[in-house]
Design an enzyme around this catalytic site. Structure first.
Site, short mmCIF file in Angstrom:
data_model
loop_
_atom_site.label_atom_id
_atom_site.label_comp_id
_atom_site.label_asym_id
_atom_site.label_seq_id
_atom_site.Cartn_x
_atom_site.Cartn_y
_atom_site.Cartn_z
N ASP A 104 71.78 -72.53 35.57
CA ASP A 104 70.46 -72.39 36.19
C ASP A 104 69.65 -71.26 35.54
OD1 ASP A 104 71.64 -74.23 38.03
OD2 ASP A 104 72.36 -72.55 39.23
N ASN A 162 70.30 -85.55 49.43
CA ASN A 162 70.52 -84.12 49.62
C ASN A 162 69.25 -83.29 49.60
OD1 ASN A 162 73.18 -85.01 49.36
ND2 ASN A 162 73.83 -83.09 48.44
N GLU A 187 65.93 -81.43 42.41
CA GLU A 187 66.09 -79.98 42.57
C GLU A 187 65.65 -79.28 41.28
OE1 GLU A 187 70.28 -79.52 43.30
OE2 GLU A 187 70.80 -79.63 41.17
#
Length: 344
Positions: free
Chosen positions: A14, A156, A193
């Site tokens: 990330d 999700n 995401e």
């Protein structure tokens, strides 16, 4: 033209790179998920050897005591902000993680000082699993884009946008920009995401990541016109296909959760992302540390859309699945080179 090393930082998923006054500031998810650290260098290639400074550690219990994920470093109105997600315990009764989004502030000129102040949780209308907050000031308005669970929508997480009253408070109710709907977004997990803004000419782009974090992980793209109402979902168009994905020929698997920065001379846009160089993961993928931070050059098509190409092959040593990095981040005696590591 700069030739970039890949990976640029080992065992950091990330990845977030912010260029300020010619200096590259780097943060990412730590493999232990227990702290937030910053390193900086004057070149992308020097980030691996740059020392890390831990600026915040997880709480001993309660809120933000588990799984500190995906920190981002931002500069807003002369102050530094870190956006991150943290959990309180393993799972909610419904099986979802307990992550929420939080903000740290530092008004010093140097973000590696120890004067970070917790500004608290970013409160959203839905009190649910939320993470991966990113922010940009566009035409004088600060916007937040993030991933969150809506219990009325399968999956999700979806992506949402809202204007901000200050760097830790929403100014209006959010609207949803995208949810997992295409087949490539729904492999293993239904996930949107890791959003990141990219600007070019009169266009605003948001990349995001979808599907499970292994080989299927891939990057999608949203596009809006500069000057349009960014709070209107109709202002955004969504690519029906991934724009960046696994490249087995180059030994790169599951690229995603990226950020963007500029080259040293500001002439090129750079995509900073993570990927693994093997597919066989022992145990829980969450605890496999070898999602390394990598870099690629963004090319621009004649119609003004970005071309991210494919993940570049590694040209530096990388650890194998059982390796722990030495303190200086370099190879250990007797450790295989990248070609062997990729086959391990």
């Amino acid at each position: 033209m700069t030739v970039y090393n890949n990976p640029i930082v080992l065992q950091r998923a990330d990845p977030w790179v912010l260029k300020v006054d010619g200096e590259y500031w780097f943060t990412a998810s730590d493999p232990e998920y227990d702290k937030i650290a910053i390193r900086h260098a004057s070149t992308i290639n020097d980030l691996q050897k740059a020392p890390e400074t831990v600026v915040w550690r997880k709480h001993e219990s309660g809120v933000c005591s588990k799984y500190i994920w995906a920190p981002e470093l931002h500069r807003v109105n002369g102050a530094w902000y870190i956006y991150f997600a943290g959990a309180e315990h393993e799972f909610e009764p419904n099986g979802m993680p307990t992550h929420r989004m939080f903000v740290l502030e530092n008004t010093d000129a140097d973000p590696t000082t120890d004067n970070w102040v917790e500004k608290g949780q970013i409160v959203t209308p839905m009190d649910s699993f939320s993470l991966d907050a990113t922010t940009e000031v566009i035409d004088g308005v600060q916007y937040l884009v993030w991933a969150q669970k809506d219990y009325d929508i399968p999956g999700n997480s979806n992506l949402y946008i809202a204007p901000m009253a200050n760097p830790w408070t929403l100014a209006a109710d959010p609207v949803m920009l995208t949810k997992p709907e295409y087949d490539w977004e729904c492999i293993d997990f239904l996930v949107n995401e890791g959003p990141a803004f990219l600007f070019h000419d009169d266009k605003i782009f948001i990349t995001y990541s979808a599907s499970g974090t292994g080989v299927p992980y891939a990057v999608g793209l949203l596009t809006a016109d500069r000057g349009s109402d960014l709070m209107d979902p109709k202002s955004w168009t969504k690519s029906p296909v991934p724009v960046f994905k696994t490249c087995a020929e180059n030994g790169q698997y599951g690229p995603g959760h990226n950020s963007f920065t500029k080259s040293e001379d500001d002439s090129e846009d750079l995509m900073i992302y993570h990927a693994r160089n093997y597919t066989e993961i022992k145990g829980d993928p969450l605890f496999d540390p070898n999602r390394h931070a990598r870099v690629g050059v963004v090319r621009w098509n004649e119609d003004g859309t970005p071309d991210f190409g494919v993940p570049e092959p590694d040209n530096l040593w990388t650890p194998v699945t059982t390796d722990v990095l030495p303190p200086d981040g370099g190879p250990k005696a007797g450790t295989p080179a990248v070609g062997l590591a990729a086959e391990a």
